[in-house]
Design a protein around this motif. Structure first.
Motif, PDB file in Angstrom:
ATOM      1  N   SER A  19      41.775  30.006  61.010  1.00 53.86           N
ATOM      2  CA  SER A  19      41.619  29.311  62.291  1.00 53.86           C
ATOM      3  C   SER A  19      42.325  27.962  62.251  1.00 53.86           C
ATOM      4  CB  SER A  19      40.145  29.085  62.616  1.00 53.86           C
ATOM      5  OG  SER A  19      40.032  28.389  63.836  1.00 53.86           O
ATOM      6  N   ARG A  20      42.961  27.598  63.368  1.00 55.91           N
ATOM      7  CA  ARG A  20      43.563  26.282  63.452  1.00 55.91           C
ATOM      8  C   ARG A  20      42.860  25.461  64.534  1.00 55.91           C
ATOM      9  NH1 ARG A  20      49.428  26.095  64.436  1.00 55.91           N
ATOM     10  NH2 ARG A  20      49.590  27.851  63.033  1.00 55.91           N
ATOM     11  N   SER A  21      41.787  26.005  65.133  1.00 56.23           N
ATOM     12  CA  SER A  21      41.121  25.280  66.206  1.00 56.23           C
ATOM     13  C   SER A  21      40.418  24.051  65.629  1.00 56.23           C
ATOM     14  CB  SER A  21      40.134  26.169  66.937  1.00 56.23           C
ATOM     15  OG  SER A  21      38.918  26.200  66.245  1.00 56.23           O
ATOM     16  N   PRO A  22      40.417  22.940  66.370  1.00 58.37           N
ATOM     17  CA  PRO A  22      39.799  21.712  65.849  1.00 58.37           C
ATOM     18  C   PRO A  22      38.343  21.937  65.430  1.00 58.37           C
ATOM     19  CG  PRO A  22      41.022  21.257  67.856  1.00 58.37           C
ATOM     20  CD  PRO A  22      41.020  22.733  67.697  1.00 58.37           C
ATOM     21  N   SER A  23      37.584  22.743  66.204  1.00 57.82           N
ATOM     22  CA  SER A  23      36.171  22.936  65.861  1.00 57.82           C
ATOM     23  C   SER A  23      36.022  23.650  64.514  1.00 57.82           C
ATOM     24  CB  SER A  23      35.465  23.726  66.961  1.00 57.82           C
ATOM     25  OG  SER A  23      36.204  24.873  67.273  1.00 57.82           O
ATOM     26  N   MET A  24      36.902  24.650  64.234  1.00 59.53           N
ATOM     27  CA  MET A  24      36.808  25.353  62.951  1.00 59.53           C
ATOM     28  C   MET A  24      37.380  24.516  61.812  1.00 59.53           C
ATOM     29  SD  MET A  24      35.032  27.936  63.249  1.00 59.53           S
ATOM     30  CE  MET A  24      35.168  28.397  61.545  1.00 59.53           C
ATOM     31  N   GLN A  25      38.347  23.664  62.135  1.00 60.97           N
ATOM     32  CA  GLN A  25      38.887  22.782  61.089  1.00 60.97           C
ATOM     33  C   GLN A  25      37.794  21.867  60.551  1.00 60.97           C
ATOM     34  OE1 GLN A  25      42.149  22.455  59.620  1.00 60.97           O
ATOM     35  NE2 GLN A  25      42.155  24.521  60.402  1.00 60.97           N
ATOM     36  N   LYS A  26      36.887  21.425  61.466  1.00 63.30           N
ATOM     37  CA  LYS A  26      35.758  20.591  61.025  1.00 63.30           C
ATOM     38  C   LYS A  26      34.872  21.386  60.074  1.00 63.30           C
ATOM     39  CE  LYS A  26      35.420  17.861  65.212  1.00 63.30           C
ATOM     40  NZ  LYS A  26      34.776  17.876  66.525  1.00 63.30           N
ATOM     41  N   VAL A  27      34.643  22.652  60.406  1.00 63.25           N
ATOM     42  CA  VAL A  27      33.817  23.515  59.541  1.00 63.25           C
ATOM     43  C   VAL A  27      34.496  23.689  58.185  1.00 63.25           C
ATOM     44  CG1 VAL A  27      32.885  25.858  59.275  1.00 63.25           C
ATOM     45  CG2 VAL A  27      32.748  24.729  61.488  1.00 63.25           C
ATOM     46  N   PHE A  28      35.816  23.952  58.209  1.00 64.33           N
ATOM     47  CA  PHE A  28      36.557  24.165  56.955  1.00 64.33           C
ATOM     48  C   PHE A  28      36.427  22.960  56.028  1.00 64.33           C
ATOM     49  CE2 PHE A  28      39.958  27.379  58.617  1.00 64.33           C
ATOM     50  CZ  PHE A  28      38.931  28.288  58.828  1.00 64.33           C
ATOM     51  N   LYS A  29      36.463  21.759  56.662  1.00 60.86           N
ATOM     52  CA  LYS A  29      36.423  20.545  55.848  1.00 60.86           C
ATOM     53  C   LYS A  29      35.122  20.425  55.067  1.00 60.86           C
ATOM     54  CE  LYS A  29      39.792  17.590  58.007  1.00 60.86           C
ATOM     55  NZ  LYS A  29      40.012  16.983  59.287  1.00 60.86           N
ATOM     56  N   ILE A  30      34.017  20.891  55.663  1.00 55.80           N
ATOM     57  CA  ILE A  30      32.734  20.711  54.956  1.00 55.80           C
ATOM     58  C   ILE A  30      32.389  21.894  54.055  1.00 55.80           C
ATOM     59  CG2 ILE A  30      31.774  19.100  56.647  1.00 55.80           C
ATOM     60  CD1 ILE A  30      30.037  21.440  57.648  1.00 55.80           C
ATOM     61  N   ILE A  31      33.178  22.975  54.136  1.00 62.52           N
ATOM     62  CA  ILE A  31      32.851  24.158  53.320  1.00 62.52           C
ATOM     63  C   ILE A  31      32.780  23.854  51.816  1.00 62.52           C
ATOM     64  CG2 ILE A  31      33.822  26.366  52.498  1.00 62.52           C
ATOM     65  CD1 ILE A  31      33.948  27.264  55.294  1.00 62.52           C
ATOM     66  N   PRO A  32      33.726  23.092  51.237  1.00 63.19           N
ATOM     67  CA  PRO A  32      33.612  22.821  49.790  1.00 63.19           C
ATOM     68  C   PRO A  32      32.285  22.158  49.435  1.00 63.19           C
ATOM     69  CG  PRO A  32      35.784  22.197  50.589  1.00 63.19           C
ATOM     70  CD  PRO A  32      34.976  22.540  51.789  1.00 63.19           C
ATOM     71  N   ALA A  33      31.843  21.189  50.283  1.00 64.55           N
ATOM     72  CA  ALA A  33      30.569  20.504  50.010  1.00 64.55           C
ATOM     73  C   ALA A  33      29.406  21.474  50.176  1.00 64.55           C
ATOM     74  CB  ALA A  33      30.420  19.312  50.953  1.00 64.55           C
ATOM     75  N   VAL A  34      29.473  22.304  51.226  1.00 63.05           N
ATOM     76  CA  VAL A  34      28.404  23.286  51.478  1.00 63.05           C
ATOM     77  C   VAL A  34      28.361  24.301  50.334  1.00 63.05           C
ATOM     78  CG1 VAL A  34      27.654  25.155  53.016  1.00 63.05           C
ATOM     79  CG2 VAL A  34      28.547  23.044  53.985  1.00 63.05           C
ATOM     80  N   ALA A  35      29.546  24.751  49.922  1.00 67.61           N
ATOM     81  CA  ALA A  35      29.621  25.793  48.882  1.00 67.61           C
ATOM     82  C   ALA A  35      29.046  25.301  47.557  1.00 67.61           C
ATOM     83  CB  ALA A  35      31.070  26.236  48.692  1.00 67.61           C
ATOM     84  N   ARG A  49      38.878  29.483  71.364  1.00 68.87           N
ATOM     85  CA  ARG A  49      39.887  29.037  70.384  1.00 68.87           C
ATOM     86  C   ARG A  49      41.106  29.956  70.486  1.00 68.87           C
ATOM     87  NH1 ARG A  49      38.637  31.636  65.090  1.00 68.87           N
ATOM     88  NH2 ARG A  49      36.781  32.878  65.332  1.00 68.87           N
ATOM     89  N   LEU A  50      41.656  29.961  71.711  1.00 71.93           N
ATOM     90  CA  LEU A  50      42.807  30.825  71.999  1.00 71.93           C
ATOM     91  C   LEU A  50      43.990  30.516  71.094  1.00 71.93           C
ATOM     92  CD1 LEU A  50      42.660  30.759  75.896  1.00 71.93           C
ATOM     93  CD2 LEU A  50      42.008  32.642  74.410  1.00 71.93           C
ATOM     94  N   GLU A  51      44.047  29.271  70.619  1.00 77.08           N
ATOM     95  CA  GLU A  51      45.184  28.894  69.775  1.00 77.08           C
ATOM     96  C   GLU A  51      45.197  29.661  68.457  1.00 77.08           C
ATOM     97  OE1 GLU A  51      42.541  27.225  70.570  1.00 77.08           O
ATOM     98  OE2 GLU A  51      42.090  25.542  69.264  1.00 77.08           O
ATOM     99  N   ASP A  52      44.060  30.304  68.112  1.00 73.96           N
ATOM    100  CA  ASP A  52      44.009  31.083  66.872  1.00 73.96           C
ATOM    101  C   ASP A  52      44.609  32.484  67.030  1.00 73.96           C
ATOM    102  OD1 ASP A  52      42.826  29.092  65.483  1.00 73.96           O
ATOM    103  OD2 ASP A  52      40.788  29.853  65.666  1.00 73.96           O
TER     104      ASP A  52
END
Lengths: 453, 142
Positions: free
Chosen positions: A134-150, A306-309
């Motif tokens: 995903s390149r959508s801004p909302s999913m990018q925020k999720v991606f950023k916190i995944i390492p900390a969550v994981a 997130r049509l941009e995806d």
């Protein structure tokens, strides 16, 4: 002749020629560099043993050219060099004839695509976590916190409509953390009645009920130190919610018919396609269980937001299914992209994936085209008309839909909408005017200001 | 001992990763007790390809070029691998059966032991055999 030789030596594409017995007759400097084989070693040897490509056995472009007399352009595959590295290449081939038209052999040019592919991969890595793209801004925020969550043991709640990829995200969290070498166990809580779900999750002892001739390990135990993914948690009964709450609080399970408590070490990830806060308000979901599982909440927006995806997903899915089915479907007809972008995709990524898989199976001539689109994707007007004007209006409609959607997503804040669409603010203003999109009197900034005062 | 050779057009298939056919030979006390052609099951992934060989209880594999991850999987499965071999499949098999097989005599171009790569400035070519999973002089473990 000397001039031709000098040109062949100076170009960056590898070039070799073969005789009618597939023996190499010439091998230029770039071919030496890309394959790591000197021309002295290459000349006189079977081309497949020098070139060693994934295409040699079943999709040899040179063989095709020699059989048809026609050139083949830009076929892609890989070669295996003498160090066991796979080098991605694109090959083109042609037949060599003498002045009387008699076939002498063939010529193959090939280009090393390693650098291009590495740049593409770097670009894609920014927009993906494991299998989630995903390149959508909302999913990018999720991606950023995944390492900390994981890396934390906290319970995670993933919310999103059906087909948005909740399990894919759960697996990405599992694979990104220290538990990646441990099991990932998924249970669809919505698919099982209470009694079955209980024995599935907690296990049972021998003789616990009629037919329990042997004991069975529950999923909490089977997940070990890995991850237990409880999908459709919003669908479990209130009685089952009490039992789950007890397990999450006490970190132990007791198999049915057993007195022995088993420690739960697995990390729990829950998911729901329903809004659990609303279920809590309506009394259908226990508030204490909600608080227990809502430690880290991740929201996956539906695909229509997130049509941009869509372009990247289409490309990734086409590659995956073409490879899996062993067929050579390379691209989409550009004319169908506006229709794919304009469709609402109620079934989200799963529906998109089903479409791509079906299109790969049925497409002809290596291109997913208009005729591969299912009826629901074809808007009525594009079925009725097929002239050039309709294509233009379909594009305008799609553009209008995307802009309106982005504006709605951002409470009509034009600057934020422009960022989401990946265009400049002034371009957005121009397109809003050109497409005749009507806007409310207030925008996102003014409504924010109202809210804060 | 069960020996497998990837074959294509009567020669060793150029790339193991995509090879379609195996010649399976079973030897018992120096005598061939079984000799058959077997197809890899469909378009399968690398892991399934190696698993297929393990299921066929292959002890020794003679094949053409093989990519590094696949070679590692093969070695980890306990299969003795003679890779980057080229030539007439019958001749290679004959050499293997009468004990005169020498990898160096059948190396693919550019794969001779100690040969340097041209142009890219990487390490030497390869030649490897053995069950220990060790790579020859050209392999750089990553």
């Amino acid at each position: 002749m000397e001039q031709t030789k000098a040109i062949l030596e100076s170009i960056s594409d590898g070039v070799f020629t073969v005789d009618s017995n597939w023996k190499i007759t010439s091998f230029n400097r770039a071919a030496e560099e890309i394959t790591g084989i000197s021309r002295e070693e290459a000349i006189g040897r079977e081309c497949s043993e020098v070139f060693r490509s994934s295409m040699c056995e079943t999709a040899c472009a040179l063989r095709e050219s020699m059989a048809s007399g026609k050139p083949v352009f830009y076929r892609s595959g890989y070669i295996v060099d003498s160090e066991g590295e796979r080098i991605p290449v694109s090959v083109s081939t042609a037949v060599l004839r003498d002045e009387n038209g008699v076939v002498l052999g063939g010529a193959e040019t090939f280009r090393d695509l390693s650098e291009i592919q590495s740049l593409q991969n770097q670009l894609y890595e920014t927009y993906r976590v494991e299998d989630f793209v995903s390149r959508s801004p909302s999913m990018q925020k999720v991606f950023k916190i995944i390492p900390a969550v994981a890396s934390s043991p906290a319970t995670v709640l993933i919310q999103g409509e059906t087909g948005t990829g909740k399990e894919v995200l759960a697996r990405a969290i599992h694979s990104s953390g220290s538990r990646s070498g441990e099991p990932f166990v998924a249970v669809n809580c919505g698919a099982l009645p209470d009694t079955l779900l209980e024995s599935e999750l907690f296990g049972y002892a021998r003789g616990a009920f009629t037919g329990a001739v042997d004991s069975r390990q529950g999923k909490f135990e089977a997940a070990g130190r890995g991850t237990l993914f409880l999908d459709e948690i919003g669908d479990v009964s209130t009685a089952m919610q009490v039992k789950l709450l007890r397990v999450l609080q006490e970190k132990t399970v007791t198999p049915l018919g057993s007195n022995e408590e088993i420690k739960v070490n697995a990390r729990i990830i829950c998911a729901s396609n329903k809004n659990l806060s609303q279920l809590v308000e309506s009394g259908e979901f226990r508030q204490d269980l909600f608080y227990r599982i809502n430690v880290v909440k991740l929201e996956i927006p539906p695909l229509r937001k997130r049509l941009e995806d869509i372009p990247q997903l289409l490309e990734a899915l086409l590659k995956r299914h073409s490879f899996a089915l062993g067929v050579d479907v390379k691209d989409y007809d550009p004319q169908i992209l506006p229709l794919l972008m304009g469709y609402k995709w109620p079934g989200n990524v799963r529906e998109l994936e089903n479409f791509v898989e079906r299109a790969v199976v049925f497409s002809r001539e290596g291109l997913v085209s208009f005729s591969d689109l299912p009826a629901e994707i074809l808007p009525e007007k594009s079925v009725r008309h097929s002239d050039a004007g309709t294509l233009r209006s379909a594009k305008a409609d799609t553009e209008k839909q995307m802009i309106v959607q982005a504006l709605e997503n951002n409470r009509f804040n034009r600057t934020a909408a422009a960022v989401e669409l990946g265009i400049h603010k002034t371009t957005l203003y121009r397109r809003i005017k050109a497409l005749g999109i009507s806007l409310p009197n207030s925008d996102g900034r003014s409504s924010n200001a109202t809210n804060t005062t | 001992m069960r020996l497998a050779i990837t074959v294509w057009n009567g020669r060793i298939a150029p790339v193991f990763d995509v090879a379609g056919t195996l010649r399976l030979v079973e030897l018992s006390g120096g005598v061939v007790t079984q000799d058959q052609l077997v197809s890899f099951p469909g378009d399968i992934g690398m892991f399934s390809r190696v698993t297929f060989l393990s299921q066929q209880k292959i002890d020794v594999l003679v094949c053409g070029a093989v990519s590094r991850p696949v070679h590692r999987m093969l070695a980890d499965s306990g299969i003795e691998v003679h890779s980057f071999v080229s030539g007439d499949a019958e001749e290679v098999l004959e050499a293997f059966l009468n004990g005169s097989f020498d990898d160096a005599a059948y190396f693919m171009p550019g794969c001779g032991r100690g040969r340097g790569r041209q142009g890219r400035g990487r390490g030497a070519g390869i030649g490897r055999r053995g069950r220990n999973g060790g790579f020859g002089p050209g392999w750089k473990e990553v």
